[in-house]
Scaffold this motif. Structure first.
Motif, PDB file in Angstrom:
ATOM      1  N   ALA A 193       0.839  -1.199   0.000  1.00 48.85           N
ATOM      2  CA  ALA A 193       0.000   0.000   0.000  1.00 48.85           C
ATOM      3  C   ALA A 193       0.875   1.251   0.000  1.00 48.85           C
ATOM      4  N   GLU A 194       1.929   1.236   0.807  1.00 52.02           N
ATOM      5  CA  GLU A 194       2.845   2.380   0.853  1.00 52.02           C
ATOM      6  C   GLU A 194       3.471   2.624  -0.519  1.00 52.02           C
ATOM      7  N   LYS A 195       3.918   1.567  -1.177  1.00 52.94           N
ATOM      8  CA  LYS A 195       4.548   1.700  -2.493  1.00 52.94           C
ATOM      9  C   LYS A 195       3.557   2.202  -3.542  1.00 52.94           C
ATOM     10  N   GLU A 196       2.306   1.749  -3.464  1.00 58.11           N
ATOM     11  CA  GLU A 196       1.289   2.243  -4.405  1.00 58.11           C
ATOM     12  C   GLU A 196       1.068   3.736  -4.228  1.00 58.11           C
ATOM     13  N   LEU A 197       1.025   4.192  -2.992  1.00 56.11           N
ATOM     14  CA  LEU A 197       0.851   5.626  -2.736  1.00 56.11           C
ATOM     15  C   LEU A 197       2.043   6.421  -3.245  1.00 56.11           C
ATOM     16  N   ILE A 198       3.230   5.873  -3.090  1.00 48.44           N
ATOM     17  CA  ILE A 198       4.429   6.538  -3.604  1.00 48.44           C
ATOM     18  C   ILE A 198       4.379   6.601  -5.127  1.00 48.44           C
ATOM     19  N   ARG A 199       3.913   5.508  -5.772  1.00 44.93           N
ATOM     20  CA  ARG A 199       3.779   5.510  -7.231  1.00 44.93           C
ATOM     21  C   ARG A 199       2.747   6.533  -7.704  1.00 44.93           C
ATOM     22  N   LYS A 200       1.816   6.875  -6.831  1.00 46.80           N
ATOM     23  CA  LYS A 200       0.829   7.917  -7.167  1.00 46.80           C
ATOM     24  C   LYS A 200       1.438   9.314  -7.034  1.00 46.80           C
ATOM     25  N   GLY A 201       2.702   9.385  -6.624  1.00 51.22           N
ATOM     26  CA  GLY A 201       3.400  10.655  -6.553  1.00 51.22           C
ATOM     27  C   GLY A 201       3.519  11.246  -5.163  1.00 51.22           C
ATOM     28  N   LEU A 202       3.117  10.503  -4.140  1.00 50.74           N
ATOM     29  CA  LEU A 202       3.184  11.036  -2.786  1.00 50.74           C
ATOM     30  C   LEU A 202       4.560  10.804  -2.176  1.00 50.74           C
ATOM     31  N   THR A 203       4.947  11.711  -1.312  1.00 53.94           N
ATOM     32  CA  THR A 203       6.141  11.551  -0.500  1.00 53.94           C
ATOM     33  C   THR A 203       5.666  11.290   0.918  1.00 53.94           C
ATOM     34  N   LEU A 204       5.988  10.132   1.454  1.00 52.71           N
ATOM     35  CA  LEU A 204       5.502   9.746   2.774  1.00 52.71           C
ATOM     36  C   LEU A 204       6.632   9.760   3.789  1.00 52.71           C
ATOM     37  N   ASP A 205       6.307  10.206   4.985  1.00 51.24           N
ATOM     38  CA  ASP A 205       7.222  10.138   6.120  1.00 51.24           C
ATOM     39  C   ASP A 205       6.545   9.245   7.154  1.00 51.24           C
ATOM     40  N   MET A 206       7.010   8.009   7.262  1.00 54.06           N
ATOM     41  CA  MET A 206       6.324   7.039   8.112  1.00 54.06           C
ATOM     42  C   MET A 206       6.511   7.315   9.601  1.00 54.06           C
ATOM     43  N   ASN A 207       7.204   8.381   9.947  1.00 54.18           N
ATOM     44  CA  ASN A 207       7.273   8.813  11.342  1.00 54.18           C
ATOM     45  C   ASN A 207       6.128   9.753  11.691  1.00 54.18           C
ATOM     46  N   LYS A 208       5.357  10.167  10.687  1.00 48.62           N
ATOM     47  CA  LYS A 208       4.228  11.078  10.909  1.00 48.62           C
ATOM     48  C   LYS A 208       2.930  10.281  10.991  1.00 48.62           C
ATOM     49  N   ASP A 209       2.119  10.640  11.977  1.00 44.85           N
ATOM     50  CA  ASP A 209       0.859   9.924  12.205  1.00 44.85           C
ATOM     51  C   ASP A 209      -0.070   9.983  11.002  1.00 44.85           C
ATOM     52  N   ASP A 210      -0.190  11.142  10.353  1.00 43.41           N
ATOM     53  CA  ASP A 210      -1.124  11.240   9.236  1.00 43.41           C
ATOM     54  C   ASP A 210      -0.687  10.379   8.051  1.00 43.41           C
ATOM     55  N   ASP A 211       0.615  10.241   7.835  1.00 46.50           N
ATOM     56  CA  ASP A 211       1.097   9.357   6.771  1.00 46.50           C
ATOM     57  C   ASP A 211       0.855   7.894   7.130  1.00 46.50           C
ATOM     58  N   GLN A 212       1.064   7.555   8.384  1.00 51.38           N
ATOM     59  CA  GLN A 212       0.785   6.188   8.829  1.00 51.38           C
ATOM     60  C   GLN A 212      -0.692   5.849   8.629  1.00 51.38           C
ATOM     61  N   MET A 213      -1.561   6.780   8.995  1.00 47.96           N
ATOM     62  CA  MET A 213      -2.995   6.516   8.869  1.00 47.96           C
ATOM     63  C   MET A 213      -3.425   6.423   7.409  1.00 47.96           C
ATOM     64  N   LEU A 214      -2.823   7.221   6.537  1.00 47.23           N
ATOM     65  CA  LEU A 214      -3.148   7.130   5.117  1.00 47.23           C
ATOM     66  C   LEU A 214      -2.776   5.751   4.580  1.00 47.23           C
ATOM     67  N   VAL A 215      -1.595   5.256   4.942  1.00 46.09           N
ATOM     68  CA  VAL A 215      -1.163   3.926   4.495  1.00 46.09           C
ATOM     69  C   VAL A 215      -2.094   2.854   5.053  1.00 46.09           C
ATOM     70  N   VAL A 216      -2.461   2.958   6.325  1.00 44.72           N
ATOM     71  CA  VAL A 216      -3.358   1.976   6.948  1.00 44.72           C
ATOM     72  C   VAL A 216      -4.729   2.004   6.276  1.00 44.72           C
ATOM     73  N   ASP A 217      -5.274   3.193   6.059  1.00 50.42           N
ATOM     74  CA  ASP A 217      -6.592   3.298   5.422  1.00 50.42           C
ATOM     75  C   ASP A 217      -6.568   2.750   3.995  1.00 50.42           C
ATOM     76  N   TYR A 218      -5.504   3.035   3.260  1.00 49.96           N
ATOM     77  CA  TYR A 218      -5.379   2.528   1.904  1.00 49.96           C
ATOM     78  C   TYR A 218      -5.230   1.005   1.912  1.00 49.96           C
ATOM     79  N   ALA A 219      -4.435   0.483   2.841  1.00 50.25           N
ATOM     80  CA  ALA A 219      -4.253  -0.967   2.956  1.00 50.25           C
ATOM     81  C   ALA A 219      -5.572  -1.646   3.336  1.00 50.25           C
TER      82      ALA A 219
END
Length: 97
Positions: free
Chosen positions: A35-61
């Motif tokens: 899920a994280e890699k798919e979001l990155i392929r969509k052009g996003l830059t994720l910082d997995m130390n940030k809660d909102d990025d973690q939640m986006l990955v979890v919600d997408y997964a």
């Protein structure tokens, strides 16, 4: 991604899906980085130390898990979050000063 973040993501995903057992942990542990890699392929830059990025990955997964049998459109709230993140990235300057 460090082990503590992986464990947190797994726990959040299991809570979202309503799982209290470990029977699907192997599958879910593969789904989260996918899920994280798919979001990155969509052009996003994720910082997995940030809660909102973690939640986006979890919600997408969670959406990927629920829709593995048949396709349903991506929920609007996730679409908006991805879109906003892409706009946020486009609005930042890449100029080195």
């Amino acid at each position: 991604m460090d082990e503590q973040i992986k464990a947190t993501l797994l726990e959040l995903l299991k809570l979202d899906l309503g799982f209290k057992h470990t029977a699907r942990d192997t599958y879910l542990n593969k789904l989260l980085p996918s899920a994280e890699k798919e979001l990155i392929r969509k052009g996003l830059t994720l910082d997995m130390n940030k809660d909102d990025d973690q939640m986006l990955v979890v919600d997408y997964a969670a959406w990927l898990y629920r829709n593995r049998q048949e396709y349903q459109p991506l929920p609007r709230n996730i679409q908006i979050r991805i879109h906003n993140r892409a706009i946020q990235k486009a609005g930042t300057s890449n100029v080195i000063q």
